[in-house]
Design a protein around this motif. Structure first.
Motif, PDB file in Angstrom:
ATOM      1  N   PRO A   1       0.833  -1.214   0.000  1.00  0.00           N
ATOM      2  CA  PRO A   1       0.000   0.000   0.000  1.00  0.00           C
ATOM      3  C   PRO A   1       0.864   1.259   0.000  1.00  0.00           C
ATOM      4  CG  PRO A   1      -0.751  -1.576   1.655  1.00  0.00           C
ATOM      5  CD  PRO A   1       0.565  -2.058   1.167  1.00  0.00           C
ATOM      6  N   THR A   2       0.400   2.279  -0.675  1.00  0.00           N
ATOM      7  CA  THR A   2       1.204   3.510  -0.808  1.00  0.00           C
ATOM      8  C   THR A   2       1.273   4.286   0.501  1.00  0.00           C
ATOM      9  OG1 THR A   2      -0.773   4.660  -1.617  1.00  0.00           O
ATOM     10  CG2 THR A   2       0.727   3.711  -3.266  1.00  0.00           C
ATOM     11  N   GLN A   3       0.211   4.308   1.273  1.00  0.00           N
ATOM     12  CA  GLN A   3       0.154   5.094   2.500  1.00  0.00           C
ATOM     13  C   GLN A   3       0.455   4.262   3.745  1.00  0.00           C
ATOM     14  OE1 GLN A   3      -0.219   8.384   2.367  1.00  0.00           O
ATOM     15  NE2 GLN A   3      -0.384   8.250   0.140  1.00  0.00           N
ATOM     16  N   ALA A   4       0.984   3.082   3.586  1.00  0.00           N
ATOM     17  CA  ALA A   4       1.248   2.216   4.735  1.00  0.00           C
ATOM     18  C   ALA A   4       2.566   2.585   5.401  1.00  0.00           C
ATOM     19  CB  ALA A   4       1.289   0.752   4.295  1.00  0.00           C
ATOM     20  N   ASN A   5       2.653   2.284   6.680  1.00  0.00           N
ATOM     21  CA  ASN A   5       3.918   2.402   7.413  1.00  0.00           C
ATOM     22  C   ASN A   5       4.722   1.140   7.125  1.00  0.00           C
ATOM     23  OD1 ASN A   5       5.972   2.501   9.358  1.00  0.00           O
ATOM     24  ND2 ASN A   5       4.662   3.602  10.807  1.00  0.00           N
ATOM     25  N   LEU A   6       5.617   1.238   6.149  1.00  0.00           N
ATOM     26  CA  LEU A   6       6.264   0.036   5.623  1.00  0.00           C
ATOM     27  C   LEU A   6       7.113  -0.677   6.666  1.00  0.00           C
ATOM     28  CD1 LEU A   6       7.299   1.129   2.020  1.00  0.00           C
ATOM     29  CD2 LEU A   6       5.341  -0.215   2.753  1.00  0.00           C
ATOM     30  N   GLY A   7       7.723   0.063   7.590  1.00  0.00           N
ATOM     31  CA  GLY A   7       8.543  -0.567   8.618  1.00  0.00           C
ATOM     32  C   GLY A   7       7.726  -1.508   9.490  1.00  0.00           C
ATOM     33  N   LEU A   8       6.632  -1.008  10.053  1.00  0.00           N
ATOM     34  CA  LEU A   8       5.761  -1.842  10.871  1.00  0.00           C
ATOM     35  C   LEU A   8       4.979  -2.837  10.024  1.00  0.00           C
ATOM     36  CD1 LEU A   8       4.374   0.824  13.360  1.00  0.00           C
ATOM     37  CD2 LEU A   8       6.257  -0.786  13.698  1.00  0.00           C
ATOM     38  N   PHE A   9       4.743  -2.469   8.756  1.00  0.00           N
ATOM     39  CA  PHE A   9       3.999  -3.355   7.862  1.00  0.00           C
ATOM     40  C   PHE A   9       4.761  -4.666   7.621  1.00  0.00           C
ATOM     41  CE2 PHE A   9       2.460  -4.618   3.620  1.00  0.00           C
ATOM     42  CZ  PHE A   9       1.105  -4.633   3.874  1.00  0.00           C
ATOM     43  N   PHE A  10       6.083  -4.566   7.484  1.00  0.00           N
ATOM     44  CA  PHE A  10       6.897  -5.763   7.313  1.00  0.00           C
ATOM     45  C   PHE A  10       7.248  -6.400   8.655  1.00  0.00           C
ATOM     46  CE2 PHE A  10       7.713  -3.694   3.227  1.00  0.00           C
ATOM     47  CZ  PHE A  10       7.560  -4.779   2.374  1.00  0.00           C
ATOM     48  N   LEU A  11       7.323  -5.589   9.701  1.00  0.00           N
ATOM     49  CA  LEU A  11       7.722  -6.107  11.013  1.00  0.00           C
ATOM     50  C   LEU A  11       6.636  -6.962  11.656  1.00  0.00           C
ATOM     51  CD1 LEU A  11      10.020  -6.032  13.070  1.00  0.00           C
ATOM     52  CD2 LEU A  11       8.907  -4.048  14.120  1.00  0.00           C
ATOM     53  N   GLY A  12       5.363  -6.658  11.374  1.00  0.00           N
ATOM     54  CA  GLY A  12       4.260  -7.405  11.985  1.00  0.00           C
ATOM     55  C   GLY A  12       4.290  -8.894  11.684  1.00  0.00           C
ATOM     56  N   PRO A  13       4.347  -9.306  10.403  1.00  0.00           N
ATOM     57  CA  PRO A  13       4.421 -10.750  10.120  1.00  0.00           C
ATOM     58  C   PRO A  13       5.670 -11.411  10.684  1.00  0.00           C
ATOM     59  CG  PRO A  13       3.830  -9.518   8.156  1.00  0.00           C
ATOM     60  CD  PRO A  13       4.225  -8.517   9.179  1.00  0.00           C
ATOM     61  N   ILE A  14       6.790 -10.679  10.703  1.00  0.00           N
ATOM     62  CA  ILE A  14       8.023 -11.259  11.233  1.00  0.00           C
ATOM     63  C   ILE A  14       7.894 -11.517  12.730  1.00  0.00           C
ATOM     64  CG2 ILE A  14      10.484 -10.826  11.585  1.00  0.00           C
ATOM     65  CD1 ILE A  14      10.471  -9.215   9.001  1.00  0.00           C
ATOM     66  N   ILE A  15       7.320 -10.567  13.464  1.00  0.00           N
ATOM     67  CA  ILE A  15       7.125 -10.736  14.906  1.00  0.00           C
ATOM     68  C   ILE A  15       6.206 -11.921  15.181  1.00  0.00           C
ATOM     69  CG2 ILE A  15       6.028  -9.688  16.931  1.00  0.00           C
ATOM     70  CD1 ILE A  15       7.061  -7.013  16.017  1.00  0.00           C
ATOM     71  N   THR A  16       5.122 -12.023  14.421  1.00  0.00           N
ATOM     72  CA  THR A  16       4.175 -13.122  14.636  1.00  0.00           C
ATOM     73  C   THR A  16       4.827 -14.473  14.397  1.00  0.00           C
ATOM     74  OG1 THR A  16       2.395 -11.662  13.894  1.00  0.00           O
ATOM     75  CG2 THR A  16       1.911 -13.991  13.989  1.00  0.00           C
ATOM     76  N   LEU A  17       5.624 -14.596  13.328  1.00  0.00           N
ATOM     77  CA  LEU A  17       6.265 -15.878  13.023  1.00  0.00           C
ATOM     78  C   LEU A  17       7.345 -16.221  14.044  1.00  0.00           C
ATOM     79  CD1 LEU A  17       6.651 -18.294  11.160  1.00  0.00           C
ATOM     80  CD2 LEU A  17       8.183 -16.894   9.767  1.00  0.00           C
ATOM     81  N   ILE A  18       8.152 -15.229  14.436  1.00  0.00           N
ATOM     82  CA  ILE A  18       9.246 -15.500  15.372  1.00  0.00           C
ATOM     83  C   ILE A  18       8.710 -15.973  16.721  1.00  0.00           C
ATOM     84  CG2 ILE A  18      11.050 -14.391  16.744  1.00  0.00           C
ATOM     85  CD1 ILE A  18      11.782 -12.740  14.315  1.00  0.00           C
ATOM     86  N   PHE A  19       7.709 -15.285  17.246  1.00  0.00           N
ATOM     87  CA  PHE A  19       7.190 -15.668  18.563  1.00  0.00           C
ATOM     88  C   PHE A  19       6.358 -16.947  18.507  1.00  0.00           C
ATOM     89  CE2 PHE A  19       7.991 -11.127  19.533  1.00  0.00           C
ATOM     90  CZ  PHE A  19       8.794 -11.319  20.641  1.00  0.00           C
ATOM     91  N   SER A  20       5.852 -17.288  17.323  1.00  0.00           N
ATOM     92  CA  SER A  20       5.177 -18.581  17.195  1.00  0.00           C
ATOM     93  C   SER A  20       6.178 -19.729  17.222  1.00  0.00           C
ATOM     94  CB  SER A  20       4.365 -18.626  15.898  1.00  0.00           C
ATOM     95  OG  SER A  20       3.335 -17.666  15.908  1.00  0.00           O
ATOM     96  N   LEU A  21       7.374 -19.493  16.684  1.00  0.00           N
ATOM     97  CA  LEU A  21       8.392 -20.545  16.639  1.00  0.00           C
ATOM     98  C   LEU A  21       9.205 -20.638  17.926  1.00  0.00           C
ATOM     99  CD1 LEU A  21       9.747 -20.064  12.994  1.00  0.00           C
ATOM    100  CD2 LEU A  21       8.127 -21.770  13.818  1.00  0.00           C
ATOM    101  N   LEU A  22       9.272 -19.557  18.703  1.00  0.00           N
ATOM    102  CA  LEU A  22      10.060 -19.577  19.936  1.00  0.00           C
ATOM    103  C   LEU A  22       9.467 -20.508  20.995  1.00  0.00           C
ATOM    104  CD1 LEU A  22      11.181 -15.869  20.490  1.00  0.00           C
ATOM    105  CD2 LEU A  22      12.596 -17.839  19.943  1.00  0.00           C
ATOM    106  N   GLY A  23       8.182 -20.836  20.862  1.00  0.00           N
ATOM    107  CA  GLY A  23       7.571 -21.731  21.841  1.00  0.00           C
ATOM    108  C   GLY A  23       8.135 -23.142  21.804  1.00  0.00           C
ATOM    109  N   TYR A  24       8.721 -23.538  20.662  1.00  0.00           N
ATOM    110  CA  TYR A  24       9.285 -24.885  20.546  1.00  0.00           C
ATOM    111  C   TYR A  24      10.591 -25.044  21.320  1.00  0.00           C
ATOM    112  CZ  TYR A  24       5.937 -25.664  16.782  1.00  0.00           C
ATOM    113  OH  TYR A  24       4.782 -25.813  16.058  1.00  0.00           O
ATOM    114  N   LEU A  25      11.109 -23.970  21.891  1.00  0.00           N
ATOM    115  CA  LEU A  25      12.386 -24.021  22.592  1.00  0.00           C
ATOM    116  C   LEU A  25      12.334 -24.910  23.823  1.00  0.00           C
ATOM    117  CD1 LEU A  25      15.294 -22.812  22.782  1.00  0.00           C
ATOM    118  CD2 LEU A  25      14.321 -20.997  24.189  1.00  0.00           C
TER     119      LEU A  25
END
Length: 301
Positions: A36-60
């Motif tokens: 999207p043109t008016q999106a906050n690209l930093g948080l826009f890309f960071l959101g999926p990364i945060i969700t995936l990382i914390f979903s995988l950290l539970g396997y520790l």
């Protein structure tokens, strides 16, 4: 399911449709990405990364056998609750940063549902912890050598299962995306690779919650009472083979025993995954409507 519903797509890629998942992954990886043109690209890309990382950290802290964990924390259950709660921030940031009302409403609905049903899961887990007196996952598993906790805590297991269905957005708690009244959920504006991150996080959470269910209520990696699950097989005396595993047997090898522990946990988790993921497809109405075209016609009329 594709064959039963007469859907030609998902059952023609590979032998019996076994390569469909790889075809979907290849399609999403090669897909052109549009942001999207008016999106906050930093948080826009960071959101999926945060969700995936914390979903995988539970396997520790998952123990696949006695001492077979990446990190056997004394507060392992508390760690899993904390890590699973932090993935909510990724969903909220992804919906807000897209600068889209559809994605923002979807993120609010999903976040509210996750926070609400985490209280139910936490309460059910605390009841199990009260029996063992420890937040260590291995201690909770070893305490079930006498009897699996699903027997004395069956009502708690049902409550925990309902909370797990809601926590993983399975039917009938899949209203967070709301395809009928909204375009989609919090991932409406995401595409290509970062869209894959959300789906990987979702299915990683499904596997993790099923492993946690088997650990808390089904004895985890313990296979002492596993033969009771095969009560339909009348001609194999599983109890004889399990109870006569002495030191001279092949199972006295630590490698074989560790493999057996891991396969036991995997089998219990697969059973829970099937129940959790396909429970909306196991209703008599769904099966009847899917198999009989005349019932399907009269149903919709």
């Amino acid at each position: 399911m594709a064959s039963m519903q007469r859907r030609l797509g998902p059952n023609i890629v590979g032998y019996y449709g076994l390569l469909q998942a790889f075809a979907d992954a290849l399609k999403l990886l090669l897909k052109e990405y549009v942001s999207p043109t008016q999106a906050n690209l930093g948080l826009f890309f960071l959101g999926p990364i945060i969700t995936l990382i914390f979903s995988l950290l539970g396997y520790l802290v998952i123990p696949y056998g006695p001492g077979l964990a990446l990190n056997d924390l004394n507060l392992g259950i508390l760690y899993m609750l904390a890590v699973s709660s932090l993935s909510t921030y990724g969903i909220l940031l992804a919906g807000w940063s897209a600068n889209s009302k559809y994605a923002f409403l979807g993120s609010l609905r999903s976040t509210a549902q996750l926070i609400s049903y985490e209280l139910i899961l936490s309460s059910a887990i605390l009841l199990v912890v009260m029996l063992t007196g420890s937040l260590n996952i291995t201690v909770n598993i070893e305490a079930q050598r006498a009897i699996w906790y699903i027997v004395p805590l069956f009502p708690v297991f049902i409550i925990f299962f309902i909370g797990s269905v809601a926590e993983t957005n399975r039917a009938p708690f899949d209203l967070a995306e709301a395809e009928s009244e909204l375009v989609s959920g919090f991932m409406t504006e995401h595409a290509a690779v970062i869209f894959v991150f959300f789906f990987l996080a979702e299915y990683a959470s499904i596997v993790l919650i099923c492993i946690l269910t088997s650990i808390l209520f089904l004895g985890g990696y313990l296979y002492d009472y596993l033969p009771s699950l095969f009560f339909l097989v009348e001609y194999i005396d599983f109890d004889y083979y399990i109870n006569n595993l002495n030191k001279e047997s092949i199972f006295s090898d630590p490698l074989i025993e560790g493999l057996l522990y891991g396969l036991t946990l995997g089998l219990k988790s697969c059973i829970m995954i099937f129940i959790l993921y396909e429970q909306e497809h196991l209703s008599p109405e769904f099966v009847l409507i899917s198999w009989c075209p005349f019932v399907e016609l009269s149903y919709y009329q």
